[in-house]
Design a protein around this motif. Structure first.
Motif, PDB file in Angstrom:
ATOM      1  N   LYS A  70      38.533  51.647  55.039  1.00 18.62           N
ATOM      2  CA  LYS A  70      39.146  50.753  56.029  1.00 18.62           C
ATOM      3  C   LYS A  70      40.097  49.740  55.390  1.00 18.62           C
ATOM      4  O   LYS A  70      41.226  49.571  55.853  1.00 18.62           O
ATOM      5  CB  LYS A  70      38.053  49.969  56.802  1.00 18.62           C
ATOM      6  CG  LYS A  70      37.100  50.835  57.580  1.00 18.62           C
ATOM      7  CD  LYS A  70      36.082  49.984  58.320  1.00 18.62           C
ATOM      8  CE  LYS A  70      35.197  49.131  57.432  1.00 18.62           C
ATOM      9  NZ  LYS A  70      34.123  49.813  56.721  1.00 18.62           N
ATOM     10  N   ASP A  74      35.876  40.373  57.456  1.00 18.64           N
ATOM     11  CA  ASP A  74      35.026  39.875  56.369  1.00 18.64           C
ATOM     12  C   ASP A  74      35.676  38.688  55.648  1.00 18.64           C
ATOM     13  O   ASP A  74      35.022  37.696  55.338  1.00 18.64           O
ATOM     14  CB  ASP A  74      34.730  40.985  55.353  1.00 18.64           C
ATOM     15  CG  ASP A  74      33.584  41.884  55.804  1.00 18.64           C
ATOM     16  OD1 ASP A  74      32.925  41.548  56.801  1.00 18.64           O
ATOM     17  OD2 ASP A  74      33.370  42.912  55.148  1.00 18.64           O
ATOM     18  N   ARG A  83      25.776  38.111  61.389  1.00 17.05           N
ATOM     19  CA  ARG A  83      26.229  38.812  62.606  1.00 17.05           C
ATOM     20  C   ARG A  83      26.736  37.828  63.660  1.00 17.05           C
ATOM     21  O   ARG A  83      27.645  38.138  64.418  1.00 17.05           O
ATOM     22  CB  ARG A  83      25.106  39.666  63.198  1.00 17.05           C
ATOM     23  CG  ARG A  83      24.602  40.780  62.302  1.00 17.05           C
ATOM     24  CD  ARG A  83      25.671  41.804  61.995  1.00 17.05           C
ATOM     25  NE  ARG A  83      25.210  42.761  60.973  1.00 17.05           N
ATOM     26  CZ  ARG A  83      26.011  43.514  60.250  1.00 17.05           C
ATOM     27  NH1 ARG A  83      27.322  43.442  60.390  1.00 17.05           N
ATOM     28  NH2 ARG A  83      25.531  44.345  59.350  1.00 17.05           N
ATOM     29  N   ARG A 104      28.378  44.505  48.514  1.00 12.42           N
ATOM     30  CA  ARG A 104      27.831  44.862  49.827  1.00 12.42           C
ATOM     31  C   ARG A 104      26.316  44.742  49.821  1.00 12.42           C
ATOM     32  O   ARG A 104      25.618  45.634  49.326  1.00 12.42           O
ATOM     33  CB  ARG A 104      28.249  46.285  50.189  1.00 12.42           C
ATOM     34  CG  ARG A 104      29.746  46.447  50.370  1.00 12.42           C
ATOM     35  CD  ARG A 104      30.068  47.869  50.759  1.00 12.42           C
ATOM     36  NE  ARG A 104      31.477  48.060  51.044  1.00 12.42           N
ATOM     37  CZ  ARG A 104      32.352  48.525  50.158  1.00 12.42           C
ATOM     38  NH1 ARG A 104      31.984  48.799  48.917  1.00 12.42           N
ATOM     39  NH2 ARG A 104      33.612  48.683  50.507  1.00 12.42           N
ATOM     40  N   ARG A 140      23.845  54.402  62.931  1.00 15.40           N
ATOM     41  CA  ARG A 140      25.086  53.854  63.469  1.00 15.40           C
ATOM     42  C   ARG A 140      25.997  54.871  64.140  1.00 15.40           C
ATOM     43  O   ARG A 140      26.971  54.482  64.785  1.00 15.40           O
ATOM     44  CB  ARG A 140      25.854  53.146  62.354  1.00 15.40           C
ATOM     45  CG  ARG A 140      25.156  51.900  61.916  1.00 15.40           C
ATOM     46  CD  ARG A 140      25.976  51.203  60.899  1.00 15.40           C
ATOM     47  NE  ARG A 140      25.380  49.958  60.474  1.00 15.40           N
ATOM     48  CZ  ARG A 140      25.910  49.173  59.559  1.00 15.40           C
ATOM     49  NH1 ARG A 140      27.052  49.517  59.013  1.00 15.40           N
ATOM     50  NH2 ARG A 140      25.323  48.050  59.224  1.00 15.40           N
TER      51      ARG A 140
HETATM   52  C1  S3P Z   1      28.602  45.655  56.432  1.00 15.28           C
HETATM   53  C2  S3P Z   1      29.817  46.056  55.932  1.00 15.28           C
HETATM   54  C3  S3P Z   1      30.650  45.185  55.083  1.00 15.28           C
HETATM   55  C4  S3P Z   1      30.332  43.713  55.367  1.00 15.28           C
HETATM   56  C5  S3P Z   1      28.865  43.454  55.241  1.00 15.28           C
HETATM   57  C6  S3P Z   1      28.041  44.300  56.213  1.00 15.28           C
HETATM   58  C7  S3P Z   1      27.832  46.608  57.279  1.00 15.28           C
HETATM   59  O1  S3P Z   1      32.027  45.461  55.298  1.00 15.28           O
HETATM   60  O2  S3P Z   1      30.784  43.339  56.645  1.00 15.28           O
HETATM   61  O3  S3P Z   1      28.493  43.729  53.913  1.00 15.28           O
HETATM   62  O4  S3P Z   1      26.918  46.176  57.987  1.00 15.28           O
HETATM   63  O5  S3P Z   1      28.163  47.830  57.262  1.00 15.28           O
HETATM   64  P1  S3P Z   1      32.779  46.794  54.750  1.00 15.28           P
HETATM   65  O6  S3P Z   1      32.488  47.897  55.721  1.00 15.28           O
HETATM   66  O7  S3P Z   1      34.224  46.403  54.780  1.00 15.28           O
HETATM   67  O8  S3P Z   1      32.263  47.067  53.389  1.00 15.28           O
END
Ligand code: S3P
Length: 173
Positions: free
Chosen positions: A13, A32, A56, A116, A135
């Protein structure tokens, strides 16, 4: 019209959104990055010190605000789609494209990076599979899906641009 990239961690992404913004001369926005800026700490620190529920909550506020912008490329974190309101907010002014990749490719792309929190676990391979399964129904809410497993950044960006061209006439945002 905005373009919103959703999808699991490691599906490309961020790199694709940046490339798209460059090619289309649009502004790039990472949810983020907005969260990190607002909280003054890293995603890891937010998860550790405040917990995922708090993360969240902030993510939802930021998503709502960013959804009001126009002509932007939005790089959404992997978990944004878990909340239906986030999805409808992001779709208001944009098309939502989900990037996917196989669990193996996701593991290879994320293993060197400890930023992450959800994958900083003993068995990241299992965690990836488990989270992907959970998901899947949420990612299915996207308007389009692109499997990036075997594609370069430019190839994915080109596909998104051709989707945008087709969607532009019919999009009522
Ligand atoms: C998350 C993805 C992360 C970030 C956090 C949680 C998730 O973003 O928002 O670590 O829940 O999948 P990226 O998808 O850009 O790594």
């Amino acid at each position: 019209m905005n373009v919103v990239l959703v999808g699991f961690m490691g599906t490309g992404k961020t790199v694709v959104a940046k490339r798209l913004a460059e090619k289309l001369n649009m502004r790039y926005i990472s949810l983020d990055e907005e969260i990190v800026e607002r909280e003054g700490k890293s995603i890891n620190e937010i998860f550790e010190e405040d917990g995922e529920t708090y993360f969240r909550k902030v993510e939802k506020e930021v998503t709502k605000e960013v959804s009001e912008l126009k002509e932007v490329v939005i790089d959404a974190g992997g978990g944004v789609v878990k909340d239906n309101e986030n999805i409808s907010n992001l779709k208001k002014r944009g098309i939502m494209v989900c990037l996917t990749a196989s669990p193996k490719v996701i593991y290879e792309r994320t293993k060197q990076d400890d930023s992450r929190p959800l994958l900083n676990v003993e068995n990241p391979k299992n965690k990836i599979k488990e989270l992907l399964e959970k998901r899947e129904p949420f990612y299915a809410n996207a308007d389009y899906t692109i499997d990036t497993s075997k594609l370069t950044i430019n190839e994915v960006a080109k596909k998104v641009i051709s989707i945008m061209k087709k969607a532009k006439d019919s999009f009522k945002g």
